[in-house]
Design an enzyme around this catalytic site. Sequence first.
Site, PDB file in Angstrom:
ATOM      1  N   SER A   1      13.950 -10.670  18.327  1.00  0.00           N
ATOM      2  CA  SER A   1      14.401 -12.249  18.370  1.00  0.00           C
ATOM      3  C   SER A   1      15.483 -12.418  17.849  1.00  0.00           C
ATOM      4  O   SER A   1      16.134 -11.521  17.168  1.00  0.00           O
ATOM      5  CB  SER A   1      13.235 -13.085  17.744  1.00  0.00           C
ATOM      6  OG  SER A   1      13.498 -13.026  16.301  1.00  0.00           O
ATOM      7  N   LYS A   2      16.042 -13.808  18.061  1.00  0.00           N
ATOM      8  CA  LYS A   2      17.487 -14.030  17.659  1.00  0.00           C
ATOM      9  C   LYS A   2      17.722 -13.751  16.184  1.00  0.00           C
ATOM     10  O   LYS A   2      18.725 -13.297  15.372  1.00  0.00           O
ATOM     11  CB  LYS A   2      17.686 -15.606  17.823  1.00  0.00           C
ATOM     12  CG  LYS A   2      18.001 -16.011  19.195  1.00  0.00           C
ATOM     13  CD  LYS A   2      18.753 -17.097  19.347  1.00  0.00           C
ATOM     14  CE  LYS A   2      19.182 -17.450  20.688  1.00  0.00           C
ATOM     15  NZ  LYS A   2      18.456 -18.511  21.193  1.00  0.00           N
ATOM     16  N   ARG A   3      16.621 -13.836  15.172  1.00  0.00           N
ATOM     17  CA  ARG A   3      16.515 -13.569  13.771  1.00  0.00           C
ATOM     18  C   ARG A   3      17.253 -12.125  13.659  1.00  0.00           C
ATOM     19  O   ARG A   3      17.881 -12.027  12.702  1.00  0.00           O
ATOM     20  CB  ARG A   3      15.176 -13.376  13.337  1.00  0.00           C
ATOM     21  CG  ARG A   3      14.644 -14.676  12.523  1.00  0.00           C
ATOM     22  CD  ARG A   3      13.406 -14.537  11.760  1.00  0.00           C
ATOM     23  NE  ARG A   3      12.496 -13.797  12.964  1.00  0.00           N
ATOM     24  CZ  ARG A   3      12.061 -12.309  12.353  1.00  0.00           C
ATOM     25  NH1 ARG A   3      12.470 -12.029  11.264  1.00  0.00           N
ATOM     26  NH2 ARG A   3      10.986 -11.512  13.100  1.00  0.00           N
TER      27      ARG A   3
ATOM     28  N   GLY B   1      19.490 -10.510  15.479  1.00  0.00           N
ATOM     29  CA  GLY B   1      20.876 -10.728  16.235  1.00  0.00           C
ATOM     30  C   GLY B   1      20.843 -11.254  17.317  1.00  0.00           C
ATOM     31  O   GLY B   1      19.774 -11.589  17.823  1.00  0.00           O
TER      32      GLY B   1
END
Length: 492
Positions: free
Chosen positions: A247-249, A251
Amino acid sequence: MIVKEVRVRIAPSPTGYLHVGTARTALFNWLFARKNGGKFLLRIEDTDKERSKPEFEQDILEGLKWLGLDWDEPIVYQSQRLDLYRCEAQRLIEMGKAYFCFCTPEELEQRRQEMIAKGVAPKYDRKCRRLSISERESLIKEGRPYVLRFAMPLEGDVVFDDIIRGKIRFANRELDDFVIVKSDGFPTYNFACVIDDHEMGITHVIRGEDHISNTPRQLHLYMALGYELPKFAHLPLLLGIDRSKLSKRHGAVSLNEYRRIGILPEAMVNFLALLGWYPRDQREIKTREQIIAEFELSEVKPSGAIFDFEKLLWMNGHYIRQKSIDELAAMLIPPFAEKGWVHNPPTEREWNYLLQVTPLIQERMRTISEAIDLADFFYREPENYDEKAKTRLSREGVSDLLSELSNRLEELTEFSVEKIEATIRQLAADWALKAADIIHPTRAAVTGRTEGPSLFHLMAVLGKERCVGRIRKAVQFIKSGRLNLSQDEEGG
Ligand code: GLU
């Protein structure tokens, strides 16, 4: 024996930017097609009117083109095939395999809550499946909105043989009477997907693991509509390095962000190919042709594949070092022009200088955008010295040493790598020092840092005037006593 042509597809919804997971799925489909002399098709699943946006479609097409995943037939747009879905829905209604449902979202939600309270898994209770023909007709006449639902068999199982995972079985009673046409007349994903996959002659449906739960529903639709079944392969989910879902967490998850930071397409293809597929010879660096030749869908491992950004950088560094100087220098023009370092196109002088700078930073670059930082001192006088460089400059006697060095360098008539090196070594000998005692502070003075390419080479590229100027500036800096101010000064 007539062997059927392999036909596969990628079917993104233009409701977001091209996700790296979708890019990986596209690549595996493309590899499978190329390996088997088949066709790779592109279908845009744009039936969500609210969320589909032209800029997302644009991003998806650009991303696929950038990776070199060329499709073999014109793009299929679901929004242009509504008549086809309507016609197939009608067929299902006539066969009694689909029915009208008039339950409102509020009613459905209320019944769902009741089921949850009772501790049963919430599922549509099939209320409208039991409506009589006359009840149905009168509700339609009243103008009540409705959806179409699939009449799921109440007993039995549905099984398929996944190419990657083997047999997967679902009990029909676990499956609900899912919606196939929404109240706005648009088909749902499962319904349109099956009709299109059949109509486009798809032989192998290769998609993400997150779709496994859709597959039994789709199999029922294939059977109800009398379509021949394709084969299925569900690719492992992409995970971050902590093994949780990517996920965006972790990168960037949008493919084009990698493109923007200067990941090369050949590195991205190589990297994505290894997300689930592990070459037999365990060699990770492979050309596109090698990957096509060696790729085996059935050898893809079902367990999650880790998206390791550091590995991507390492791989990209490898591909950057494979580039010729001319090629790489040409790639540096746009980011350098943005910095105002060169014109685009560059002047002849700028180009020649760039051709000298490029080999000196090529070794350390992992992305094109890292070149900005690595090449900074070739284009700008260092505004400040980093902390380690300050430490180097603050050593006893450094200002006298640099001062003497600047005088000797100034006298050189030929400012070549050899002459610079000889000057520094001679000074070391004269002052009974090690060459390193001069090299370190000189590097700090000329580049503002303690790491970088070969000092003699970078000085030769910078030229005498700039080197002497920078060394003298450092001497003044040391003498002004500003070295001790350390952090407080930063940014000033
Ligand atoms: N539009 C679906 C998605 O992007 C397609 C899934 C499929 O390949 O069937 O997830």
